[in-house]
Write an enzyme that holds these catalytic residues in place. Structure first.
Site, PDB file in Angstrom:
ATOM      1  N   ASN A 270      -1.647   7.191  -2.419  1.00  0.00           N
ATOM      2  CA  ASN A 270      -2.339   6.715  -1.595  1.00  0.00           C
ATOM      3  C   ASN A 270      -3.717   5.933  -2.498  1.00  0.00           C
ATOM      4  O   ASN A 270      -5.088   5.818  -1.984  1.00  0.00           O
ATOM      5  CB  ASN A 270      -3.437   8.529  -1.374  1.00  0.00           C
ATOM      6  CG  ASN A 270      -4.937   8.284  -0.672  1.00  0.00           C
ATOM      7  OD1 ASN A 270      -4.953   7.589   0.734  1.00  0.00           O
ATOM      8  ND2 ASN A 270      -5.540   8.954  -0.983  1.00  0.00           N
ATOM      9  N   THR A 271      -2.771   4.926  -2.757  1.00  0.00           N
ATOM     10  CA  THR A 271      -3.831   3.474  -2.630  1.00  0.00           C
ATOM     11  C   THR A 271      -2.855   1.807  -3.451  1.00  0.00           C
ATOM     12  O   THR A 271      -2.151   2.656  -2.396  1.00  0.00           O
ATOM     13  CB  THR A 271      -4.576   3.313  -5.037  1.00  0.00           C
ATOM     14  OG1 THR A 271      -5.811   2.468  -4.483  1.00  0.00           O
ATOM     15  CG2 THR A 271      -2.469   3.736  -5.581  1.00  0.00           C
TER      16      THR A 271
ATOM     17  N   HIS B 115       0.699  -1.503   0.374  1.00  0.00           N
ATOM     18  CA  HIS B 115      -0.103  -0.010  -0.082  1.00  0.00           C
ATOM     19  C   HIS B 115       0.991   1.294   0.414  1.00  0.00           C
ATOM     20  O   HIS B 115       1.548   1.640   0.713  1.00  0.00           O
ATOM     21  CB  HIS B 115      -1.221  -0.282   1.114  1.00  0.00           C
ATOM     22  CG  HIS B 115      -1.821   1.155   1.676  1.00  0.00           C
ATOM     23  ND1 HIS B 115      -2.863   1.247  -0.197  1.00  0.00           N
ATOM     24  CD2 HIS B 115      -1.827   2.662   1.736  1.00  0.00           C
ATOM     25  CE1 HIS B 115      -3.820   2.657   0.751  1.00  0.00           C
ATOM     26  NE2 HIS B 115      -3.017   2.862   1.262  1.00  0.00           N
ATOM     27  N   CYS B 116       0.619   2.539  -1.213  1.00  0.00           N
ATOM     28  CA  CYS B 116       1.462   2.617  -1.020  1.00  0.00           C
ATOM     29  C   CYS B 116       1.058   4.444  -0.933  1.00  0.00           C
ATOM     30  O   CYS B 116       0.391   4.958  -0.878  1.00  0.00           O
ATOM     31  CB  CYS B 116       2.165   3.594  -2.698  1.00  0.00           C
ATOM     32  SG  CYS B 116       3.304   4.195  -2.922  1.00  0.00           S
ATOM     33  N   GLN B 117       1.714   4.561   0.924  1.00  0.00           N
ATOM     34  CA  GLN B 117       0.900   6.288   0.791  1.00  0.00           C
ATOM     35  C   GLN B 117       1.556   7.262  -0.301  1.00  0.00           C
ATOM     36  O   GLN B 117       0.564   8.346  -0.209  1.00  0.00           O
ATOM     37  CB  GLN B 117       1.733   6.129   1.941  1.00  0.00           C
ATOM     38  CG  GLN B 117       1.553   5.593   3.455  1.00  0.00           C
ATOM     39  CD  GLN B 117       2.219   5.741   5.002  1.00  0.00           C
ATOM     40  OE1 GLN B 117       2.686   7.109   4.331  1.00  0.00           O
ATOM     41  NE2 GLN B 117       2.020   5.085   5.582  1.00  0.00           N
TER      42      GLN B 117
END
Length: 406
Positions: free
Chosen positions: A158-159, A153-155
């Site tokens: 944001n997805t 999950h990549c901050q």
């Protein structure tokens, strides 16, 4: 006592508080543009805009030809490629096909209840999404949906990054690393040439009307704005520090994903493997810690020897004790005998101003002998009383002794 600060106990359950119920939660996120945005996502776009303005508006126009055209082309391609791949990676829905087929992103999903099911996905069935999923699917707790070929999950996006948007993410990472690296080289070149040969940076036609080298122009050639040499260097320093920090982060992330690509695993598989290794190390333990623990247990059964000398006599007191209660009792007896010995020594050292020291010494010796039966009676009284006390701990914290320990 303050009775008003006490919390009242609930006598009846509150609706929805039972652990066997599934309380409705937030709806799943569709992509990176779903509200609310993450802080890292906003910071990433602000840094992208700042570096684009500074590179194309200030430092690339100062390069001498034909290098300015080459850098315009390379950095331009890198920035444009990163822009589109970044948007694509954030826009594509990485969810599993069965989840996307339901089209239930507006409906809230329940919390997972571990009392009913030990795992979210069991036998290729997700109990939260209520769909059949593939073998490489993981339910993301942040996005609250099952992601196909889940990587992480990549901050910044944001997805989630999965099989459907992984290559967009990878190309965006490569283009950002290339663009920031070239920008750092350009800024270093401008700073060095500013001190060695400033005329090589003033090749634009707008500089011909300026006298001296203390005034510089930015945002060439469309909207030239005058600035000082100090202002140009300050902005260069700030931009260089920011670019170097971004370059270190991007290079580290790019190298990590190249390593994963070489190994043929995902980020989630790598983290899961590392946690399994740590679990095995914790289960095996350290043999040194086991030895120290055994020594600590053995030290609890050590004996206590007390040999106080009573004045000039050779009387001894040896008590072998095993346990906390008997050790406290023996220590108290030894303390009383030690106190009596000190008092006897004081009486032997002082004559209290008498004229016949030999007579005083004889009297003191007779007094000490007369006190000995009293001490022995006291010791015997303590020991007999210890036989009568049951083997329990006194509420006031005093040590007691069972008949087996004497």
């Amino acid at each position: 006592m303050n009775c008003f600060n006490k919390k009242l106990r609930r006598t009846s359950p509150i609706h929805g508080s039972s652990k066997n119920e599934l309380v409705p939660s937030k709806p799943p996120r569709m992509n990176g543009w779903s509200w609310p945005p993450q802080a890292f996502q906003v910071v990433g776009w602000l840094v992208y805009i700042y570096l684009g303005i500074v590179s194309f508006g200030i430092y690339i126009p100062l390069l001498p030809p034909p290098w300015n055209h080459v850098v315009y082309s390379v950095i331009g391609i890198a920035f444009v490629l990163h822009f589109f791949t970044h948007i694509a990676a954030a826009t594509i829905d990485p969810a599993d096909a069965s989840v996307r087929a339901k089209q239930s992103y507006s409906n809230p999903m329940p919390f997972f209840d571990r009392i009913k099911q030990p795992h979210v996905i069991k036998d290729l069935h997700c109990y939260l999404c209520d769909v059949k999923v593939g073998p490489n699917v993981k339910h993301c707790g942040v996005c609250n949906k099952c992601v196909e070929d889940f990587d992480h999950h990549c901050q910044w996006l944001n997805t989630c990054v999965g099989g459907r948007n992984y290559w967009c993410f990878f190309v965006a990472l490569c283009s950002a690393t290339l663009g920031v690296f070239i920008l750092v080289v350009v800024i270093l070149f401008v700073c060095i040439q500013h001190y060695l040969n400033p005329d090589s940076l003033r090749t634009a036609p707008q500089f011909h009307n300026l006298l001296g080298n203390s005034t510089w122009l930015v945002f060439l050639p469309l909207a030239p704005i005058k600035t000082s040499s100090a202002g140009l260097l300050i902005v260069a320093f700030v931009t260089a520090m920011l670019s170097i920090a971004c370059l270190l982060l991007l290079a580290h992330l790019l190298g990590f994903h190249c390593y994963l690509f070489f190994k043929g695993i995902s980020t989630y598989d790598y983290i899961k493997t590392q946690r399994q290794k740590e679990g095995r190390k914790s289960e095996s333990g350290n043999p040194k810690d086991v030895k120290i623990h055994n020594k600590t247990i053995q030290s609890q059964d050590t004996s206590i020897d007390c040999e106080p000398a009573l004045s000039q006599s050779s009387g001894t007191c040896k008590l072998q004790n095993k346990g906390s209660l008997t050790s406290q009792f023996s220590v108290s007896i030894c303390t009383e005998l030690e106190t009596f010995r000190k008092s006897a020594d004081k009486e032997n050292r002082f004559h209290y101003g008498t004229d016949n020291p030999t007579k005083n010494a004889a009297m003191e010796l007779s007094n000490s002998k007369s006190r000995m039966p009293d001490i022995e009676e006291a010791q015997s009284g303590v020991v007999t009383s210890a036989h009568r006390v049951p083997g329990v701990q006194d509420p006031l914290g005093s040590a007691v002794m069972t008949p087996d320990d004497t």
